[in-house]
Design an enzyme around this catalytic site. Structure first.
Site, short mmCIF file in Angstrom:
data_model
loop_
_atom_site.label_atom_id
_atom_site.label_comp_id
_atom_site.label_asym_id
_atom_site.label_seq_id
_atom_site.Cartn_x
_atom_site.Cartn_y
_atom_site.Cartn_z
N ASN A 62 0.89 -1.16 0.00
CA ASN A 62 0.00 0.00 0.00
C ASN A 62 0.92 1.21 0.00
O ASN A 62 1.57 1.51 1.01
CB ASN A 62 -0.89 -0.02 1.24
N VAL A 63 1.00 1.90 -1.12
CA VAL A 63 1.98 2.99 -1.22
C VAL A 63 1.72 4.11 -0.23
O VAL A 63 2.61 4.90 0.09
CB VAL A 63 2.07 3.57 -2.67
N ASN A 89 3.61 4.80 -10.42
CA ASN A 89 2.45 4.78 -11.31
C ASN A 89 1.12 4.59 -10.57
O ASN A 89 0.08 4.96 -11.10
CB ASN A 89 2.67 3.65 -12.34
N SER A 141 -0.57 14.17 -14.73
CA SER A 141 -1.80 14.03 -15.52
C SER A 141 -2.14 15.38 -16.14
O SER A 141 -1.81 16.43 -15.57
CB SER A 141 -2.96 13.60 -14.62
N TYR A 154 -7.60 15.15 -6.98
CA TYR A 154 -6.70 14.49 -7.94
C TYR A 154 -5.79 15.51 -8.63
O TYR A 154 -4.58 15.30 -8.76
CB TYR A 154 -7.57 13.75 -8.96
N ALA A 155 -6.37 16.63 -9.09
CA ALA A 155 -5.58 17.65 -9.79
C ALA A 155 -4.50 18.22 -8.86
O ALA A 155 -3.37 18.48 -9.29
CB ALA A 155 -6.48 18.76 -10.30
N ALA A 156 -4.85 18.37 -7.57
CA ALA A 156 -3.86 18.88 -6.61
C ALA A 156 -2.67 17.93 -6.53
O ALA A 156 -1.51 18.36 -6.52
CB ALA A 156 -4.50 19.04 -5.23
N LYS A 158 -1.66 15.75 -8.82
CA LYS A 158 -0.91 15.62 -10.08
C LYS A 158 -0.11 16.87 -10.38
O LYS A 158 0.91 16.82 -11.07
CB LYS A 158 -1.87 15.24 -11.21
N ILE A 187 -6.67 8.06 -20.95
CA ILE A 187 -6.17 6.76 -21.41
C ILE A 187 -7.20 5.69 -21.09
O ILE A 187 -7.80 5.71 -20.01
CB ILE A 187 -4.82 6.42 -20.70
#
Ligand code: CAA
Ligand code: NAI
Length: 246
Positions: A62-63, A89, A141, A154-156, A158, A187
């Protein structure tokens, strides 16, 4: 072969882009440590890849959990003796409009996508420094660079990946470690399969190539940044998005 005898850790390798990257790297001669949360899927994929003759091993991780990451890195070193390449990734989404986004979902995405990359990179560092060389490839991303409705969390993360990539490129370059990022567009994986069809159709209007990308498109960018062909590439963010960002 472009990665002959290199040892690569790929996080999030049980599915999607990470799984395709595993196959591409193994085909190029790498020994791949497939690090993922999903044991069942990971072990099934390892069986299939080994049957195809590839040198791959599954390591559960679990990263977001530092102890889990440290244990995974120790096991990879015990199995292979060195780490040449880390592909950060693994990633998740918990999409919601800002007005509806819960603190839990905000933090969960930060924990995996941002803190997870910090944990994995810091954990492999001593081995790479001892080796006098290394490659770290992060996954940003288009959402992190351009923003995206419904993706505050998510944007924060990436966008944060871009900042960490450039900082590490400056800190680690003199130790022989190149640090770069790939910024995929949309993708074809489980991640985009969750996007409502109407929203996806809107997104496609932003893409000059007028289609979704394939996991291979990103795996090949990882391969370039992991191979000797990119020896003098450091601190870059490679956009692989059909032309959204230009
Ligand atoms: N721009 C502006 N406003 C928008 C909008 C947009 N693109 N989309 C929706 N809205 C508005 C709606 O018009 C609505 O406004 P009103 O309340 O005034 O009527 C409001 O936002 C709420 O819309 P919904 O009812 O659709 O909201 P919801 O809560 O049901 O769903 C959502 C919102 C979760 C964000 C959903 O639309 C969604 O899943 N969108 C996709 C998000 C996305 O692009 N994710 C990318 C996943 S792939 C990935 O992450 C990989 C990568 O790196 C790119
Ligand atoms: P995916 O959802 O298909 O695969 C992600 C993998 O990560 C899964 O195998 C999952 O088990 C693993 N994972 C999730 N949380 C984990 C954790 N805490 N520890 C270990 N493993 C974990 O996703 P996809 O599409 O392959 O994405 C890969 C990367 O590419 C992510 O970082 C994503 O943000 C990024 N990306 C994806 C895009 C897309 O359109 N699919 C676009 C831009 C970036």
């Amino acid at each position: 072969m472009r990665l002959q005898d290199k040892v690569a850790i790929i996080t999030g390798a049980a599915g999607g882009i990470g799984l395709t990257a595993t196959e591409v790297f193994a085909r190029e001669g790498a020994k791949v440590a497939m690090a993922d949360f999903n044991v069942e899927q990971g072990e099934e994929q390892v069986r299939e890849l080994r049957q195809a003759g590839y040198e791959v091993t599954f390591f559960q991780v679990n990263v977001a959990d530092r102890q889990s990451v440290d244990e995974m890195v120790d096991k990879v070193l015990a199995a292979y003796g060195k780490i040449d390449i880390l592909i950060n990734n693994a990633g998740i989404t918990r999409d919601a409009m800002l007005s509806k986004l819960s603190v839990e979902d905000f933090e969960a995405v930060l924990d995996v996508n941002l803190t997870g990359v910090f944990h994995c990179t810091q954990a492999v560092l001593p081995a790479m420094i001892a080796n006098g060389r290394g490659r770290i490839i992060n996954t940003s991303s288009v959402s992190g660079v351009y923003g995206n409705v419904g993706q505050t969390n998510y944007a924060a993360t990436k966008a944060g990946i871009v900042g960490m990539t450039k900082t590490w490129a400056k800190e680690l370059g003199r130790k022989g470690i190149n640090v770069n990022a790939v910024a995929p567009g949309f993708i074809e994986t489980g991640m985009t399969a969750k996007v409502p069809e109407k929203v996806l159709a809107q997104m496609m209007q932003m893409v000059p190539l007028a289609r979704l990308g394939k996991p291979e498109d990103i795996a090949n960018a990882y391969l370039f940044l992991a191979s000797d062909e990119s020896n003098y590439v450091n601190g870059t963010v490679l956009h692989v998005d059909g032309g959204i960002m230009m």
